[in-house]
Structures are given as C-alpha cells and as structure tokens.
Write an enzyme that holds these catalytic residues in place. Structure first.
Site, short mmCIF file in Angstrom:
data_model
loop_
_atom_site.label_atom_id
_atom_site.label_comp_id
_atom_site.label_asym_id
_atom_site.label_seq_id
_atom_site.Cartn_x
_atom_site.Cartn_y
_atom_site.Cartn_z
CG ASN A 1 -2.29 -0.55 0.86
OD1 ASN A 1 -3.03 0.03 0.08
ND2 ASN A 1 -2.61 -1.71 1.42
CB CYS B 1 -7.52 -3.05 8.12
SG CYS B 1 -9.20 -2.42 8.08
CB SER B 2 -7.01 -1.08 3.58
OG SER B 2 -6.02 -2.06 3.42
N GLY C 1 -10.37 0.54 7.23
CA GLY C 1 -10.82 0.56 8.63
C GLY C 1 -12.30 0.26 8.79
NE ARG D 1 -8.03 -6.36 6.39
CZ ARG D 1 -7.17 -6.39 5.38
NH1 ARG D 1 -6.22 -7.30 5.37
NH2 ARG D 1 -7.24 -5.52 4.40
NE ARG E 1 -16.36 -5.32 2.82
CZ ARG E 1 -16.02 -4.51 1.83
NH1 ARG E 1 -16.63 -4.58 0.66
NH2 ARG E 1 -15.04 -3.62 1.99
#
Lengths: 554, 624
Positions: free
Chosen positions: B249, B332-333, B335, B338, B378
């Site tokens: 990233n 995480c990426s 947020g 995860r 999701r």
C-alpha cells in the site's frame, strides 16, 4: 519377587511436580510397589497418587545435578517431576521403569488392593449369562443356553455358557467351531424384541483357498432365519483384506453356500493400524504449535476420526438391517474379538434403550466385551506414548467409547450416564485397582480367580456415592431407536479424552454444575408445586361441599 | 411483482443434500419469498426462503427426472429442486435472479415490511439503541475524552458516525488535519473506553504516508490519544493486515505509521487477510467435500486459520488494554472490515456488557453500523460488484460463537441469537443493515420508512437466553485460548439446514424449557400461596422458594431471575412463546420425529413470517 528389590530410593524430598493448568507442588516423592506418591505434607494440597501401571513411558533429563523425569501416562496425562540429586533421579527413573512394566499378572495392583468401602453389591455376580438368558427366555423360546464350552476347550476365548439356536445340538456346535477362526462359532449377541431379529457374531470362516465349507456352520446360522427370510453378513473387513485372508486359511462365506445371506464388506482397520492412529492423534493434540494448518493436517493424518466414522457407520448398518429391513445379521471380522465387538455393541446402543442406562451399559460391556473375549490385557498393555515394540496393543475399546460419546453428544438426553462415566471406563481399562479388565478371556479370568482375589469395578462404581457423578442430569428415558449422524461434520474430536490435560476445565465444569443446578432446582420446584397444589386442591374441593351442606341445613 | 414470471409450479421435487430421497410439492413465488410446500395426507411442510437470502441460482443440466435448479442461500441453506418442465425452470430461474438482487434500494423488503407498529412504536424502536447512552455507560465524556459532534454533517468523514469520541486535548485543527491524512478521512476515533484502566481502543484507516509523507496533525492526534491515558507512556498501533499487504500500500501513497515519526507508539502487524481472501476461503469451505477428505477440505479452505487470526488480534487488543493498561489504535486499509472485527471482538472480551443480549446489539450498532461497515456491498444486498461481497461480519459472529464454546457461562445469549442476527443482516427485512454508512442511512430516511430489528429481538429474547449464563463469575475480561485445537468447524451455522447433522436433542433448549417452566411454576406457587392464605391454611405471606446461597455467597432465587438482573435496562421478558423447537420431542429417527408438532411456533409465525424458515404442521385447510 519382592518389590523392594526394585526400589533403590524409596523417598526423595524437595521434588517439584509440574502439571499443565495446575499449580506446581513441592513435596516428598515416595515409591511403593504399585504407586508413585507425591505429597507436600501440607493441609489442603492434594497429593498425587499415580499407579505404576498407568505409566506408559518416562523420559529423563539432567541440568547440573537437577534431574527431571517426564512421566507420560496411559490416560494421556503428562507430568514433570524435578528431582534434586542425579543419583536419586536415576534410581527413581529405573524403579518406575521396572515397576511399570512388570509382566506377571499376579503382581498387578488389583491383587493387592483392599477396598476402603464395604462391598454391598458384588460386581462379579451382577451380570451372569444365566440371568441374561432368563430375560431372553421370557421373550422367545427359539434359543438355548449351551454348556458345550464349559471347560473352554471348544473355543478358548468364549465364555462357558453361550446362547445358540435351540435346534442346533452341541455336536453341531463343535463341528462349526472347527470351521471358525479360534473356534468362535456363531453365537447370539442381541435379540431385538420389537421384531425378533437378531445380531449374531463369530470369527471368519476357515474356507481357505480351496473353498472349504461346513454344513453345520451353514445350518447353524440358517437356523436363525425365519422361513423365507434373508439375512445379512457384515464382514468388517474390505473384500480385498478378506480375500487375502484365504491364503492364511481364513476367508468369508461364499454366496453359493450361504444363499440366504447377503454379504456386505466394510472397512474397519486392523488393530495395529488403530494403535498407530492413536499415537498420531495424541501426538497432534500435544503439539501446541500455533499453526492451524499444521493442527488440521495432523488431525487428518492421524485418521482417528475416520476410524470413528467407519465403526459408527458399520454399527448403523447393522442396526438398520435389524430395525428397518427386519433382517437378522451376522457380524465378523478376522478373529471376531475386536471390530466385531465394536459393531455389535454399538448397534445395541442404537437399538436398545436399556443399553443406555448405567446398568445396561455395564451389562453390555460385560457381555459383549469381557465375556465375548476381547483381550483387554493385551490391547491395553501400552498406550500412546510407549517406546516399547508394540505387540498386540490397540485402542479398540477406546474407539468404542469414542463412538458412544459421539452418540451421547448427539442425543444428550437419552443416556443415563454422562461423559465422565465413559472417561472413567477408559482409564480403568488401562490401569486400575480393580480386577475387571485383567486377563484376556473368560477362561483366563477363571484361572486367575479374579472374582475371589480382586474387587470388581462395578462393585465400586455402583455405590450411590460414586455413581452420582457419573449420572447424566438430562436423562429422560427414550424408548426409541436413536440414529446418530455419521457425517464428518457431526463427528467431533473427543476433547474429554484427547484434550483433557491440554486445557483448563474450569469453565466447562462450571457450566456442568450450573446445568445440574437448574435441573435440581426444577425438581425441587415441581415437588413444591405438587405438594402445595394437592393441599390447595383438597381445600378447594371441600369448600363447595361445606356451602352445599350449609344450603341443606337452611 | 413485475419480475414474477409465474406464481407457482406444481410437482416440484426437492432433493436432499446427497441428491437422494426427494419429496414432491408445489413451488410458489411471491414478491418477497420463495415457498416450497410439501403436502401429504397428514402433514404440510412449508419452506420459506426470502429472496434476499438467495445468493446464487444455478440451472444444472437436464436429467431424465426433470430440470434441476440449485439455489444457494446466504444463510447456508441449499435447495436442490427438480422442475417438471424446462420452460417453467427458465421462468423461475429468471424471476429469482432478478428478485434476489434488486437494482435499487427501494425494492428491498424492509420498505414493504410492516410489523403493525404505530409511528410512535417505530420511533421508540429506533431510539432503543443510542450511541450517546453507550458512551455515558463507559463514563464518557470525562476529563480525557470528549463526545464531539464535529462530524454531525458527515463533512469531516462521510462514512463515520455523527458522534465521535475524541481526546479532549485534540484541537479542531488536529482533528481535521488528521482526517485529511487518513484514507477516506477515517480519522482516529474512540471505539471503546475501558474505565478501569483508562485505556482506550481507537480505530481509523491507514495513513496516507506513502514512502515518506508525514502529517504533523496526525502525529499530534496520536499523541493526544496517548496523553488521554495517564497510566501508560505509549500506545499500540495495530495494523491488522499482513505486513506484505501494508507495504504494498505504501507504493500507492498509503501504508502504515513510521515509528520514527510518531513518538511513543509500538507498532504491530496482525496478519488478517483481506476481503477477497476471506470470500474465496468461505467458498472453499462450503464446497469442502462431504466425506473422507473432510478435514483436508477444511484445512485447504483456510477458514479456521482466518478465524484464528481475527481472534488472535482481538486477544492482543484485550491484553494490551487490560494487562498493560495501554491504549490501542487499530486500522487496516479503510478501517471498516478487519478493524470492525477486531475492535468489536476486543469489546466482547473486555466488557461483560457486550456479552448480554442488549449489549451485543449496542456493539453491532456502534462498531459495524455507525462506523460504516459496508453492509450493502459486503452482503450483496443489491446488484453490484461481486468482488465487494465478503463474509466479514459472519467471521465476527463465528468468533463470538467460539468464545461461547470456551466460556459456556459467560454469555447471556445462546447460539440461536447469533444465528438470527446473522439471518437478519442478510434479510433486509428491517432497516438496520441497509446502506453502507450512517450518512447513507439518513439519506434513505430508514428511520421513517423501515423498522428496527432490535425491538423484535428484545421481545423474543426468551428464546435467545443462555440458561447457563452466570454473570457474577464472568464480570471481567475473558482470556480464551487461541491454540488451533480449540477451533472447530461451526456445524450449527454452515450445516444449519442439514438437520440430520445436528445433535438430535439440544441441551440448551432442554434447559431453556426448564427455566421457562421455573418462571411459570413460581407464578403458580405464588398463586397457590395466596390461595392458601385466603383459605387460612397458611398463616401469612412467606417468601418465594429460595435456595441456599451460591458459591459467591449471593443468595440466589432462581436461575431465571439472574437474566433480569443481569441486564437492568432490558425490557422485561415478554410473552414467552415456548422454546423454538421442542427438542425433547425431536428424538430418534427422522421418520419417527415427523409429525411431531411445532404448533406454538407455528401460530406465531403464521401472521409474521420473519425470514427464511421451515415449518411443518398437521394438515391445514387454507391455501396460501
């Protein structure tokens, strides 16, 4: 031989005991002829009493003058003893090794154990074949109790009394015995009250490569079929294994000679493979690596769960033949003392509610395992840790208990006993103060005079104060046949045995206690409501009467 | 209704898992459900599947016995149907394809569904769970933390809630500066405040640090979080991603915190894989072969490995807060996946409140709904990019289940509570899980147009109770073991509809039935006592049945009352409609169990078919 000769150092002070999930204990280590004892000599700390017979293997390690003995037990527990002094440690280790591998049966602890309790109900007399037969007689007159094996000469691994079809005389039995491996001719294992179908068990027929046959054997098993009915022969081996057995004089029933029977082959492994499987699964459970893949692949490679599945599937098949197809079944493998008994006893648990009670299960173990000649002493001589060369060790009975646990888990309200009861049986088959699981056959047990010289496990278990912790509080008698699921998702690792020493049980024990509490509270409440409402009911009932009389008097 | 090509098909066969043993029945399609009705002389069995629950419909190749249609559900139900005619199959197939993934939000079930509530009830329902209340339960605001409405118009961060917990020392400039330096403006904000240690769990998205960028305000923001915890000189910064992913990233101008630029942080990677890995892992798990190589399939799916990685991260957070008294900042990426899993799991471990029925609602509302877990994407509520779909929430639910298994007395709720929440996340029957963030929810006016799930669950909480719950002995942090051997396949979730695989008798349901009976019997007792006093048998009022004090010395009345006490702000247990399934009756073989009634449950569902379900009953006369 004196045990004292084997004990060079009977006592060492300052020994530290390490056990997983329990506090360490420092104290004095004592060796006696049968026990390893560690006591801190303080109040409120528990002492460790370990039967030498329970010790499967030991390992020694030294760091300076501090010795460490890792003791690996047959009940799968691993403990560590730190012993100051190299000589003491070596002596202790040597003594443990010698005392835990005594070969002579008569030196075993059960012959020395004196119960601290009064034997009220002698377990040795609880489950006599004569009594079982009386019960059978009350249901059917098609069977008789034969004394043909009373001196154990026809079949050394059978009991003195066996149940056989009424129309088959003892001569025929003798001839059939010569046609079966180890003389184990077909005998009655289970009678299904509901439809009169039966499970019989035997060993493999000695057909050999020449396709030998035996009219008496054929007549014997055909005598169990009702007119026009067909039966099933369940051979616990694969067809390939059964074929190979021919070369060694064994074999299987040829269709031509047994036209009324349909043969089905299953794939329950031989004993040496089962032992390997046990060693692997225990190794996997003791490997505390953090890798999920490693755990799952080890669990898979152990093959333990597939053994459980195969045995349960075969037992379900036998039960299905009886209950669904209305057909009788003959079960055998090679010797008829291992996989055969797993199948016949599990089928009875599925079919017969009585086998799910404490007494009924004890009777089942007595009838289908002890009297049926499962060689406990050989099979349970070593467990999963032993480095000794394996002889005939195999966790056959443990697998049976595992299967029972699987059914119990799926039908948690249908068994009178709980998981602790099964775990307790597992322990006692490998090391015990009781004589129940000594010896390999009924004949040997008679010779060893176990019933006179040792105490029966059942004498102890059935005392109310012991029995209480083995009773399932959820039990509601269930008169139905219970069909377990054998899908792999439904079969779990038996944590109560395999993870028993690898986890803290605090939370699980708490849950169990809470469950007992809820159930007992319920009983108490129901009783109170009943008492109170019947009192109130009387009063209410009298009320109108009085007023009625009142009216009359007016 | 325009997407319904035909309302029903007769003589449809339903095959079991192994493609054997079929039953014959009629297939109905309604605007909201697919219904399969089997009817013979004595029983009528209905299987209701909500269109939103359908994840895929497959037409398999023709067989001699009919045209097969395979329907997979997000609830892990599987229907294998055989239709007599190809044309019907095509029609059903096309209708379902269209119905199971609507194009616009307005088509979602929640906008049609009306549980007969008044407007006031609807409003009260939505007000039941309130973030400000939860903050004050944590003791906030206090001298270190403010509850700020800086994001009330969602301008600072469009995917964050309007109320944010922010360190008191952080100035507006710091907050806005920090937001600019974080992916999608998801600045560090409070997730959970641990009163006892004064340590906080905070969450954010990855910093836009690239290879060398830094941001004074962001560094200041982390310092403020550190300063808000007087007992600990450092904070943990937990990047839940595998290190490699985080490094990749950086090349895209994102990345992770450089310890040199942020004073007093301790940086950790946790190694949880991304949504794509999780999606394909679940696919493999569900495909995992049924027989001998079951364990091989379980291993190669990697599913339990992922569950363990989430659990490990949650345990790391709980230990940091509880044992070291250190605050933790998690990202995480973006947020929202995860990070949501790990923060909410840490809350369950740290605070017994989140192990109650109401507490879990609050937790889901805060960490998932208001912090912008993208439920629409999701869960695949609408037609869209299938690569956005991922079982992130399912994994959280599974982690909680594993905790329930290890701590059977620590949770007020039982497995069926987790399952029903999971069902409703996908069902879109209530408005709670629609939209990707709070802002979208407001734009859709969900509070006016749909109903909230939580009141429904609270009304029915009797069946979600864990009869073994003992709050008194589990009033602190949970310390689960995360050794691999403590994780097992969750048959109750993934094989839930394969009834044959479940235990035939349920301990929980048996005990639940007993505790329900306790309450009734106590009523009877009280009534009898009253009568006895009236009749003059008893001298006067005596206490209710009491038991000896338990281990803690607390006098205990009945196990049931502990439910009430444990969760003071819960509405009282309302009419208990009987255990969901009378498991005591459901024993023995399938055949013998058939015909055993489920009448109570039946009556309740007759008027209100909440989600997908199977019902079975004695012959009824009315048609659908």
């Amino acid at each position: 031989m004196e045990f004292a000769e084997l004990i060079k150092t009977p006592r060492v002070d300052g020994v530290v005991l390490h056990r997983p999930f329990l506090p360490t204990v420092e104290g004095t280590l004592c060796l006696t002829g049968h026990h390893l004892i560690l006591s801190s000599r303080q109040d409120n700390t528990e002492e460790l009493w370990l039967l030498h017979a329970n010790i499967d293997a030991i390992e020694k390690r030294f760091i300076g003058s501090l010795g460490t003995i890792i003791v690996k037990c047959k009940d799968l527990r691993i403990i560590q003893l730190d012993i100051p002094g190299m000589e003491e440690c070596l002596n202790i280790a040597n003594s443990i090794e010698a005392l835990s591998t005594l070969d002579s049966v008569s030196l075993m602890y059960p012959f020395f154990y004196r119960p601290m309790f009064e034997v009220i109900e002698d377990g040795w007399n609880l489950f006599l074949p004569e009594e079982a037969f009386k019960e059978l007689e009350s249901m059917t007159d098609e069977w008789r109790l034969s004394e043909v094996n009373k001196d154990f000469s026809i079949c050394p691994s059978y009991p003195a009394l066996v149940t056989v079809p009424k129309d088959i005389d003892d001569d025929s039995l003798c001839k059939a015995a010569t046609f079966r491996h180890g003389g184990r001719f077909p005998v009655l294992s289970y009678y299904h009250k509901k439809n009169g179908m039966v499970i019989m068990r035997a060993s493999q027929p000695l057909t050999g490569t020449s396709g030998r046959r035996c009219k008496e054997d054929e007549k014997l098993i055909n005598a169990t079929l009702r007119a026009g009915k067909r039966g099933y022969i369940i051979d616990t081996r694969t067809i390939a294994v059964a074929q190979q057995a021919k070369a060694r004089g064994g074999g299987f029933e040829q269709e031509a000679n047994y036209p009324q029977w349909r043969r089905i082959h299953k794939a329950i492994e031989r004993t040496n493979i089962l032992q390997e499987s046990l060693i692997k699964i225990v190794e996997a459970c003791n490997d505390h690596s953090n890798s999920m893949d490693r755990w799952l692949s080890k669990l898979e490679a152990s093959n333990w769960q597939s053994q459980v599945k195969e045995i349960l599937t075969t037992a379900c098949l036998a039960a299905q033949c009886i209950d669904r197809e209305g057909a009788s079944v003959l079960v055998h493998g090679t010797e008829g003392t291992d996989s055969t008994l797993q199948v016949t006893s599990l089928a009875q648990i599925i079919l017969e509610p009585a086998c799910r009670t404490v007494r009924g299960f004890q009777a089942l173990v007595e009838r289908e395992w002890l009297q049926a000649g499962h060689p406990f002493q050989q099979r349970c001589a070593q467990s999963a840790y032993s480095n000794e060369k394996l002889r005939s060790e195999a966790p056959v009975f443990l697998l049976f208990l595992d299967c029972v646990w699987q059914i119990l888990r799926q039908f948690p309200c249908s068994f009178q006993f709980n998981e602790h009861f099964l775990v307790m049986l597992f322990e006692h088959t490998y090391a015990s103060q009781f004589g129940t699981f000594l010896g390999t056959t009924a004949a040997e047990r008679v010779k060893l005079k176990l019933s006179q010289k040792t105490v029966s496990l059942w004498s102890w278990v059935n005392r109310p104060q012991e029995l209480e912790r083995f009773l399932n509080p959820l039990y509601e008698p269930n008169s139905l046949v219970i069909w377990p699921s054998v899908a792999p998702q439904s079969l779990l690792l038996w944590e109560g045995v395999f993870l028993r020493w690898n986890r803290s049980t605090k939370c699980l024990d708490e849950a169990y206690e809470e469950m007992v509490h809820i159930i007992e509270y319920n009983k108490e409440l129901q009783l109170k409501v009943w008492v109170r409402s019947s009192a109130a009911g009387q009063r209410r009932f009298m009320g109108p009467c009085i007023s009625h009389m009142h009216i009359l008097s007016l | 209704l325009k997407h319904l090509r035909l309302p029903h098909v007769e003589y449809v066969k339903l095959l079991d898992r192994y493609g054997k043993e079929s039953t014959i029945g009629t297939l109905y399609l309604t605007a909201t459900h697919l219904i399969y009705v089997e009817q013979d002389n004595h029983t009528r069995k209905e299987t209701w599947v909500l269109h939103h629950h359908i994840s895929s419909v497959e037409k398999l190749s023709l067989t001699v016995s009919g045209c097969p249609l395979l329907i997979h559900c997000k609830t892990f139900q599987r229907l294998h149907l055989l239709l007599p005619r190809e044309r019907d199959t095509q029609d059903v197939y096309q209708s379902l394809i269209r119905l199971c993934q609507p194009v616009s939000e307005d088509e979602l079930y929640a906008f049609l569904y009306n549980p007969n509530q008044t407007e006031a009830e609807r409003r009260d329902g939505w007000d039941l769970i309130d973030m400000a209340t939860d903050f004050s339960r944590m003791g906030l605001p206090n001298e270190f933390w403010d509850i700020s409405s800086i994001n009330s118009s969602y301008e600072l961060c469009s995917t964050y809630p309007s109320l944010l917990g922010i360190p008191k020392t952080a100035t507006v400039a710091t907050v806005t500066g920090s937001a600019k330096f974080r992916s999608r403006g998801r600045l560090p904000a409070l997730s959970y405040y641990h009163k006892d240690t004064k340590a906080a769990v905070c969450r954010c998205s990855q910093p836009l640090s690239g290879l060398s960028s830094r941001c004074v305000e962001d560094e200041q923001m982390l310092k403020c979080i550190n300063d808000a915890n007087p007992h600990c000189p450092f904070i943990y910064v937990v990047d839940t991603r595998p290190k490699l992913n985080a490094m990749a990233n950086r090349a895209a101008g994102k990345g992770y915190e450089n310890e040199e630029n942020y004073p007093n942080i301790r940086f950790h990677f946790q190694g949880i894989d991304n949504i794509h890995v999780m999606r394909s892992s679940l696919q493999k798990l569900l495909e995992s072969p049924t027989m001998s190589d079951y364990l091989v399939g379980l291993e190669s799916s990697g599913w339990l490995r992922h569950i363990k990685s989430v659990m490990d991260a949650g345990v790391f957070l709980a230990k940091a807060v509880c044992d070291e008294g250190a605050s933790v900042l998690v990202h995480c990426s973006d947020g929202w996946d995860r990070t949501a899993q790990v923060c909410s799991l840490a809350c369950v471990l740290l605070d017994p409140y989140y192990r109650t029925i109401k507490g879990l609602m609050v937790l889901i509302e805060r960490e998932w709904i208001s912090f912008g877990h993208k439920f629409n994407h999701r869960c695949g509520h609408l037609e869209g990019n299938p690569k956005e779909v991922s079982p992130v929430f399912t994994q959280f639910v599974e982690c909680v289940w594993h905790l329930c298994e290890q701590f059977p007395c620590a949770f007020q709720f039982n497995e069926s509570y987790l399952l029903i929440i999971h069902d409703h996340v996908y069902a879109c029957q209530y408005g709670n899980f629609i939209g990707n963030c709070q802002r979208e929810q407001q734009e859709m006016r969900l509070r006016e147009r749909t109903f909230s799930l939580w009141p429904y669950l609270l009304q029915n909480q009797a069946e979600f109770q864990n009869p073994l719950y003992k709050r008194a002995t589990h009033n602190t942090v949970l310390r689960p073991s995360t050794l691999p051997l403590h994780f097992k396949f969750w048959c109750g979730m993934y094989n839930r509809y394969d009834k044959g695989m479940q235990p035939r008798q349920s301990v929980v349901n048996t005990l639940l039935a007993l505790t329900l009976r306790h309450t009734q019997e106590q009523k009877t007792m009280t009534e009898l006592q009253r009568l006895a006093v009236v009749d003059g048998i008893l001298p006067g009022p005596i206490g209710t049945v009491s038991l000896p004090p338990d281990q803690n010395g607390c006098p205990r009345t009945t196990p049931t009352t502990s439910f009430g006490q444990s969760n003071g702000d819960c509405t009282s247990v309302s009419t208990c409609a009987g255990g969901k399934e009378d498991s005591g009756l459901e024993m023995s073989s399938q055949k013998e169990a058939e015909g055993s009634s489920a009448t109570e449950h039946e009556l309740q569902t007759k008027t209100d078919k909440p989600v997908s379900m199977v019902t079975q009953k004695e012959k009824v006369t009315e048609s659908l």
